[in-house]
Enzyme design. Structure first.
Site, PDB file in Angstrom:
ATOM      1  N   ASP A 172      21.656 -10.886 -20.446  1.00 48.55           N
ATOM      2  CA  ASP A 172      20.656 -11.793 -21.015  1.00 48.55           C
ATOM      3  C   ASP A 172      20.065 -12.587 -19.858  1.00 48.55           C
ATOM      4  OD1 ASP A 172      19.440 -14.109 -21.981  1.00 48.55           O
ATOM      5  OD2 ASP A 172      20.815 -14.307 -23.680  1.00 48.55           O
ATOM      6  N   ASP A 194      16.976  -3.615  -2.186  1.00 47.63           N
ATOM      7  CA  ASP A 194      16.887  -3.783  -0.733  1.00 47.63           C
ATOM      8  C   ASP A 194      18.163  -4.387  -0.157  1.00 47.63           C
ATOM      9  OD1 ASP A 194      14.301  -2.717  -0.132  1.00 47.63           O
ATOM     10  OD2 ASP A 194      13.405  -4.464  -1.107  1.00 47.63           O
ATOM     11  N   THR A 211       9.264   2.978  -7.197  1.00 50.75           N
ATOM     12  CA  THR A 211      10.140   4.127  -7.449  1.00 50.75           C
ATOM     13  C   THR A 211      10.953   3.936  -8.716  1.00 50.75           C
ATOM     14  OG1 THR A 211      10.308   4.507  -5.072  1.00 50.75           O
ATOM     15  CG2 THR A 211      11.966   5.555  -6.432  1.00 50.75           C
ATOM     16  N   PRO A 262       0.823  -1.222   0.000  1.00 48.16           N
ATOM     17  CA  PRO A 262       0.000   0.000   0.000  1.00 48.16           C
ATOM     18  C   PRO A 262       0.855   1.270   0.000  1.00 48.16           C
ATOM     19  CG  PRO A 262      -0.589  -1.475   1.837  1.00 48.16           C
ATOM     20  CD  PRO A 262       0.674  -1.998   1.227  1.00 48.16           C
ATOM     21  N   ASP A 285      10.281  -2.773  -7.329  1.00 47.42           N
ATOM     22  CA  ASP A 285      11.203  -3.895  -7.442  1.00 47.42           C
ATOM     23  C   ASP A 285      11.310  -4.693  -6.140  1.00 47.42           C
ATOM     24  OD1 ASP A 285      11.726  -3.242 -10.075  1.00 47.42           O
ATOM     25  OD2 ASP A 285      13.429  -1.973  -9.591  1.00 47.42           O
ATOM     26  N   GLY A 286      11.166  -4.017  -4.996  1.00 49.15           N
ATOM     27  CA  GLY A 286      11.231  -4.711  -3.710  1.00 49.15           C
ATOM     28  C   GLY A 286      10.114  -5.732  -3.558  1.00 49.15           C
ATOM     29  N   SER A 321      10.828  -8.647  -5.732  1.00 43.73           N
ATOM     30  CA  SER A 321      11.857  -9.442  -5.071  1.00 43.73           C
ATOM     31  C   SER A 321      11.247 -10.370  -4.014  1.00 43.73           C
ATOM     32  CB  SER A 321      12.878  -8.508  -4.418  1.00 43.73           C
ATOM     33  OG  SER A 321      14.055  -9.204  -4.114  1.00 43.73           O
ATOM     34  N   GLY A 380       5.148   3.809  -4.204  1.00 40.64           N
ATOM     35  CA  GLY A 380       4.950   5.017  -5.004  1.00 40.64           C
ATOM     36  C   GLY A 380       4.308   6.133  -4.226  1.00 40.64           C
TER      37      GLY A 380
END
Length: 319
Positions: A229, A288, A100, A19, A76-77, A80, A22
C-alpha cells in the site's frame, strides 16, 4: 488504501526526457506528449540531460523554479530521478511511460503505449500523495526511491538487465534471470528491522533475494509485494531463503501474480526501517544501482506526489 487525493491547476510543466529510453523511442514519445500538453493550453519546457547526474540537476532546478509539474518521459529510472528532486516538495511528478519495465507507470494506472493519454492525465491535475523510500549507504549519500529496493539475486539480475543491449521490455528481466540464477549463491544476511522502535527485530539468515517495497511490482510487472500500500507508511518486505534451484524455477512464474507469497522459503513482513548487511551484495532501487551493502533503508511517509488518472476512490484498494 490511505490515498490522499487533491486537484491542482496545471499551467506550466517541465518535460524531462531520456532520449535513450525504450531503445531510442524516448524522443519520439516525448514529442507526441508535448504536442498533446500544448493542445491542452499548457506551457511546456523540454529538457534532456546527457546522463543521470545532469538530468537530476535539471530536475532540481525546475522544482526550485516552481514548475507546476515535473513530467518525465522514460522508464522507472527517470521517475526515480524525478522523485529525488521532488521529495518533500509540493511539485507533483507526471509520467509519460517509455521505459523497459514501466512498473511505476503501471502502479499509478498511467496508460502504456499511449503518450497522448498519459499527457491527458498530467493536464487533468489529479494529485496523489504517497510514500517514498530512502536508502543510505554507510558513509554515503542517501538515494530516494519510489518503488522497490532489492538486494541479492534480484539486484544482480537488475545489473545484468542494465548492461544488456538485446531485447526490449520485460523479457530482458526473464533472460537476465535465466543467465544469473544458475551460478548465484544465497548470501548470509543480517537484517535489523525497525531499530529503536518497539518492534525492533534482528534476523540473520541465508537470503537468495530480498525486496523492500513501497509499490507492488518490479522487473517488468513481477508482483513481488502484491499487497503493498503506497500510502501506509510501511515497506512490504519479501525475502527468499535457501531454496533448491528446482523449487525456485518451479515457483518463479508465480511471482507475476503474487502467488509466491506464503510458499515455503518465502518470508514476508512490514517495517518502517531496515538495516541490511551482507558481503558481496549490491542494493538496487527503481532499477538503478544504489550502493553495496551495508545500507539503511527507511520509509518517508507522504513525501511523494504523483499525477494520477481520475477514478473512484475504491479502485485504489488493492484486492
Amino acid at each position: 488504501m490511505s490515498a490522499q487525493l487533491s486537484d491542482r491547476r496545471i499551467g506550466a510543466v517541465t518535460l524531462l526526457v531520456n532520449p535513450a529510453a525504450g531503445g531510442g523511442r524516448g524522443e519520439k514519445v516525448a514529442g507526441r506528449a508535448a504536442d498533446r500538453l500544448r493542445a491542452h493550453g499548457l506551457e511546456v519546457t523540454r529538457l534532456a540531460g546527457g546522463g543521470a547526474t545532469e538530468s537530476l540537476a535539471l530536475a532540481r532546478r525546475a522544482v526550485a523554479d516552481g514548475t507546476d509539474a515535473l513530467v518525465v518521459c522514460g522508464g522507472d529510472g527517470m521517475v526515480s530521478i524525478a522523485v529525488q528532486a521532488q521529495a518533500f516538495t509540493d511539485v507533483p511528478v507526471g509520467i509519460i511511460p517509455a521505459g523497459t519495465g514501466n512498473d511505476l507507470a503501471r502502479e499509478y494506472g498511467i496508460p502504456l503505449g499511449d503518450p497522448e493519454a498519459a499527457a491527458d492525465v498530467v493536464a487533468d491535475g489529479r494529485v496523489e500523495t504517497v510514500d517514498l523510500g530512502r536508502a543510505t549507504p554507510d558513509g554515503g549519500e542517501p538515494t530516494v526511491f519510489a518503488s522497490v529496493l532489492c538486494a541479492g539475486l534480484d539486484s544482480r539480475v537488475n545489473r545484468r538487465v542494465n548492461e544488456m543491449g538485446i531485447l526490449r521490455g520485460p523479457l530482458r528481466y526473464v533472460l537476465a534471470s535465466i543467465i544469473e540464477f544458475p551460478t548465484y549463491r544465497p548470501r548470509r544476511f543480517r537484517m535489523v528491522f525497525d531499530a529503536g522502535l518497539q518492534t525492533e527485530d534482528t534476523v540473520e539468515t541465508e537470503v537468495l533475494l530480498s525486496a523492500f517495497a513501497i509499490t507492488r511490482s518490479y522487473g517488468g510487472d513481477m508482483k513481488i509485494a502484491p499487497d503493498a500500500d503506497r500510502g501506509d507508511g510501511l515497506f512490504d518486505v519479501c525475502y527468499v531463503g535457501k531454496i533448491s534451484k528446482l523449487r525456485f524455477m518451479r515457483h518463479f512464474p508465480s511471482i507475476y501474480s503474487g502467488g509466491h507469497v506464503g510458499l515455503r522459503g518465502v518470508s514476508t513482513r512490514r517495517c518502517r526501517t531496515v538495516r541490511l548487511e551482507a558481503a558481496d551484495v549490491e542494493a538496487f532501487a527503481d532499477g538503478d544501482a544504489v550502493a553495496p551493502l551495508p545500507v539503511t533503508v527507511e520509509v518517508l511517509p507522504g513525501a511523494g506526489r504523483f499525477l494520477v488518472p481520475r477514478r473512484p476512490l475504491q479502485s485504489h484498494q488493492h484486492h
